[in-house]
Design a protein around this motif. Structure first.
Motif, PDB file in Angstrom:
ATOM      1  N   LEU A   1      36.942  42.630  53.240  1.00  0.00           N
ATOM      2  CA  LEU A   1      36.485  42.035  54.324  1.00  0.00           C
ATOM      3  C   LEU A   1      34.778  40.849  53.406  1.00  0.00           C
ATOM      4  CD1 LEU A   1      34.893  44.279  56.905  1.00  0.00           C
ATOM      5  CD2 LEU A   1      36.037  42.374  57.285  1.00  0.00           C
ATOM      6  N   ARG A   2      34.876  39.645  54.163  1.00  0.00           N
ATOM      7  CA  ARG A   2      33.327  38.860  54.158  1.00  0.00           C
ATOM      8  C   ARG A   2      33.003  37.983  54.945  1.00  0.00           C
ATOM      9  NH1 ARG A   2      38.415  36.070  52.697  1.00  0.00           N
ATOM     10  NH2 ARG A   2      38.513  36.602  50.711  1.00  0.00           N
ATOM     11  N   ALA A   3      31.436  37.983  54.045  1.00  0.00           N
ATOM     12  CA  ALA A   3      30.269  37.226  55.302  1.00  0.00           C
ATOM     13  C   ALA A   3      29.408  36.171  53.688  1.00  0.00           C
ATOM     14  CB  ALA A   3      29.679  37.977  56.072  1.00  0.00           C
ATOM     15  N   GLY A   4      29.072  35.481  54.670  1.00  0.00           N
ATOM     16  CA  GLY A   4      28.429  34.547  53.725  1.00  0.00           C
ATOM     17  C   GLY A   4      29.061  33.332  52.819  1.00  0.00           C
ATOM     18  N   ASP A   5      27.564  33.077  52.282  1.00  0.00           N
ATOM     19  CA  ASP A   5      28.438  32.099  51.022  1.00  0.00           C
ATOM     20  C   ASP A   5      29.537  32.609  49.831  1.00  0.00           C
ATOM     21  OD1 ASP A   5      28.406  29.938  48.766  1.00  0.00           O
ATOM     22  OD2 ASP A   5      26.399  30.520  48.575  1.00  0.00           O
ATOM     23  N   GLY A   6      30.518  31.970  50.077  1.00  0.00           N
ATOM     24  CA  GLY A   6      31.602  32.119  49.719  1.00  0.00           C
ATOM     25  C   GLY A   6      31.704  32.403  47.500  1.00  0.00           C
ATOM     26  N   SER A   7      30.727  31.229  47.121  1.00  0.00           N
ATOM     27  CA  SER A   7      30.726  30.461  45.780  1.00  0.00           C
ATOM     28  C   SER A   7      31.134  31.317  44.628  1.00  0.00           C
ATOM     29  CB  SER A   7      29.760  29.637  45.813  1.00  0.00           C
ATOM     30  OG  SER A   7      28.422  30.654  45.686  1.00  0.00           O
ATOM     31  N   ALA A   8      30.382  32.585  44.978  1.00  0.00           N
ATOM     32  CA  ALA A   8      30.119  33.671  43.539  1.00  0.00           C
ATOM     33  C   ALA A   8      31.225  35.253  43.656  1.00  0.00           C
ATOM     34  CB  ALA A   8      28.931  33.726  43.499  1.00  0.00           C
ATOM     35  N   GLU A   9      32.258  33.958  45.396  1.00  0.00           N
ATOM     36  CA  GLU A   9      33.289  35.571  45.235  1.00  0.00           C
ATOM     37  C   GLU A   9      33.756  36.142  44.157  1.00  0.00           C
ATOM     38  OE1 GLU A   9      36.776  35.833  48.243  1.00  0.00           O
ATOM     39  OE2 GLU A   9      35.196  34.698  49.207  1.00  0.00           O
ATOM     40  N   SER A  10      34.054  35.315  43.624  1.00  0.00           N
ATOM     41  CA  SER A  10      34.900  35.971  42.482  1.00  0.00           C
ATOM     42  C   SER A  10      33.910  37.152  41.571  1.00  0.00           C
ATOM     43  CB  SER A  10      35.551  34.739  41.542  1.00  0.00           C
ATOM     44  OG  SER A  10      35.113  33.734  41.056  1.00  0.00           O
ATOM     45  N   SER A  11      33.184  36.263  40.704  1.00  0.00           N
ATOM     46  CA  SER A  11      32.345  37.142  39.649  1.00  0.00           C
ATOM     47  C   SER A  11      32.602  38.900  40.752  1.00  0.00           C
ATOM     48  CB  SER A  11      31.197  36.134  40.213  1.00  0.00           C
ATOM     49  OG  SER A  11      31.124  35.391  39.059  1.00  0.00           O
ATOM     50  N   LEU A  12      31.384  38.512  42.351  1.00  0.00           N
ATOM     51  CA  LEU A  12      31.716  39.553  43.004  1.00  0.00           C
ATOM     52  C   LEU A  12      32.321  40.845  43.463  1.00  0.00           C
ATOM     53  CD1 LEU A  12      29.052  38.202  45.561  1.00  0.00           C
ATOM     54  CD2 LEU A  12      28.138  39.305  43.838  1.00  0.00           C
ATOM     55  N   GLN A  13      33.532  40.144  43.524  1.00  0.00           N
ATOM     56  CA  GLN A  13      34.999  40.700  43.181  1.00  0.00           C
ATOM     57  C   GLN A  13      35.080  42.031  42.125  1.00  0.00           C
ATOM     58  OE1 GLN A  13      38.682  38.345  44.295  1.00  0.00           O
ATOM     59  NE2 GLN A  13      39.339  40.158  44.087  1.00  0.00           N
ATOM     60  N   ARG A  14      34.513  40.652  41.184  1.00  0.00           N
ATOM     61  CA  ARG A  14      34.833  41.530  39.359  1.00  0.00           C
ATOM     62  C   ARG A  14      33.916  42.500  39.363  1.00  0.00           C
ATOM     63  NH1 ARG A  14      36.008  35.940  37.932  1.00  0.00           N
ATOM     64  NH2 ARG A  14      33.855  36.058  36.921  1.00  0.00           N
TER      65      ARG A  14
ATOM     66  N   LYS B   1      22.791  36.460  50.365  1.00  0.00           N
ATOM     67  CA  LYS B   1      23.504  34.728  51.017  1.00  0.00           C
ATOM     68  C   LYS B   1      24.774  35.228  51.275  1.00  0.00           C
ATOM     69  CE  LYS B   1      20.426  32.427  50.258  1.00  0.00           C
ATOM     70  NZ  LYS B   1      20.154  31.888  51.319  1.00  0.00           N
ATOM     71  N   ALA B   2      25.247  36.612  50.756  1.00  0.00           N
ATOM     72  CA  ALA B   2      26.221  37.107  51.202  1.00  0.00           C
ATOM     73  C   ALA B   2      26.458  38.478  51.142  1.00  0.00           C
ATOM     74  CB  ALA B   2      27.838  36.378  49.561  1.00  0.00           C
ATOM     75  N   MET B   3      28.041  38.656  51.068  1.00  0.00           N
ATOM     76  CA  MET B   3      28.674  40.398  51.493  1.00  0.00           C
ATOM     77  C   MET B   3      29.272  40.418  51.238  1.00  0.00           C
ATOM     78  SD  MET B   3      26.208  42.096  54.068  1.00  0.00           S
ATOM     79  CE  MET B   3      26.058  40.886  55.808  1.00  0.00           C
ATOM     80  N   LEU B   4      30.349  41.491  50.780  1.00  0.00           N
ATOM     81  CA  LEU B   4      31.400  41.693  50.288  1.00  0.00           C
ATOM     82  C   LEU B   4      31.938  42.530  50.639  1.00  0.00           C
ATOM     83  CD1 LEU B   4      34.247  39.555  49.392  1.00  0.00           C
ATOM     84  CD2 LEU B   4      33.439  40.463  46.767  1.00  0.00           C
ATOM     85  N   VAL B   5      33.565  43.059  51.045  1.00  0.00           N
ATOM     86  CA  VAL B   5      33.829  44.579  51.100  1.00  0.00           C
ATOM     87  C   VAL B   5      34.691  44.589  50.212  1.00  0.00           C
ATOM     88  CG1 VAL B   5      34.932  46.864  52.372  1.00  0.00           C
ATOM     89  CG2 VAL B   5      32.651  45.135  53.515  1.00  0.00           C
ATOM     90  N   CYS B   6      35.080  45.714  49.367  1.00  0.00           N
ATOM     91  CA  CYS B   6      36.511  45.500  48.337  1.00  0.00           C
ATOM     92  C   CYS B   6      37.112  47.448  48.399  1.00  0.00           C
ATOM     93  CB  CYS B   6      36.129  44.637  46.919  1.00  0.00           C
ATOM     94  SG  CYS B   6      35.291  43.165  47.061  1.00  0.00           S
ATOM     95  N   ASP B   7      38.280  47.232  48.138  1.00  0.00           N
ATOM     96  CA  ASP B   7      38.505  48.937  47.954  1.00  0.00           C
ATOM     97  C   ASP B   7      38.145  48.547  46.475  1.00  0.00           C
ATOM     98  OD1 ASP B   7      40.391  47.767  46.187  1.00  0.00           O
ATOM     99  OD2 ASP B   7      42.495  47.959  47.544  1.00  0.00           O
TER     100      ASP B   7
END
Length: 134
Positions: free
Chosen positions: A42-55, A29-35
């Motif tokens: 970078l991000r791709a896909g569904d952003g609904s859980a982005e803040s949780s995935l970021q943490r 559903k989603a991919m995220l690249v963070c430092d």
């Protein structure tokens, strides 16, 4: 700044690999690249859980740094199973790749995709390392 540079360097390669992977794995559903601090590069896909995935990504980076000191070798990735999702974190220091999939996703297929995704981050990894040493 670094985000503009990342956008210019990564404009073709990484998002293309990410989008192709999203299309090839319907449970993903989603991919995220963070430092390591959790800044989204970078991000791709569904952003609904982005803040949780970021943490979660920032926590994984810190935990991996400590785990690597245990003398067991380098921690490459971690898979977490939740009621509603499977989350994979992969380390390409100083970057963290986070994948979120449906709870019933085929984790083997996700793990098979990791090397291709992590390798696609090499130019971004170099850029972040160069900026960090300036």
């Amino acid at each position: 700044g670094i985000l503009l540079q990342c956008d210019l360097i990564m404009a073709q390669q990484c998002p293309t690999v990410f989008e192709a992977t999203l299309q090839g794995l319907p449970e993903l559903k989603a991919m995220l690249v963070c430092d390591q601090e959790g800044v989204i590069l970078l991000r791709a896909g569904d952003g609904s859980a982005e803040s949780s995935l970021q943490r979660m990504s920032a926590t994984f980076a810190q935990t991996t740094e400590h785990a690597n000191k245990l003398g067991l070798g380098r921690n490459r990735h971690v898979t977490a199973f939740y009621d509603n999702a499977v989350v994979l974190h992969a380390s390409r220091t100083p970057l963290v790749l986070t994948l979120m999939a449906d709870a019933k996703a085929n984790v083997g297929l996700l793990l098979d995709a990791l090397p291709r995704l992590v390798d696609a981050l090499a130019p971004l990894q170099q850029l972040v390392e160069n900026v960090a040493t300036q």
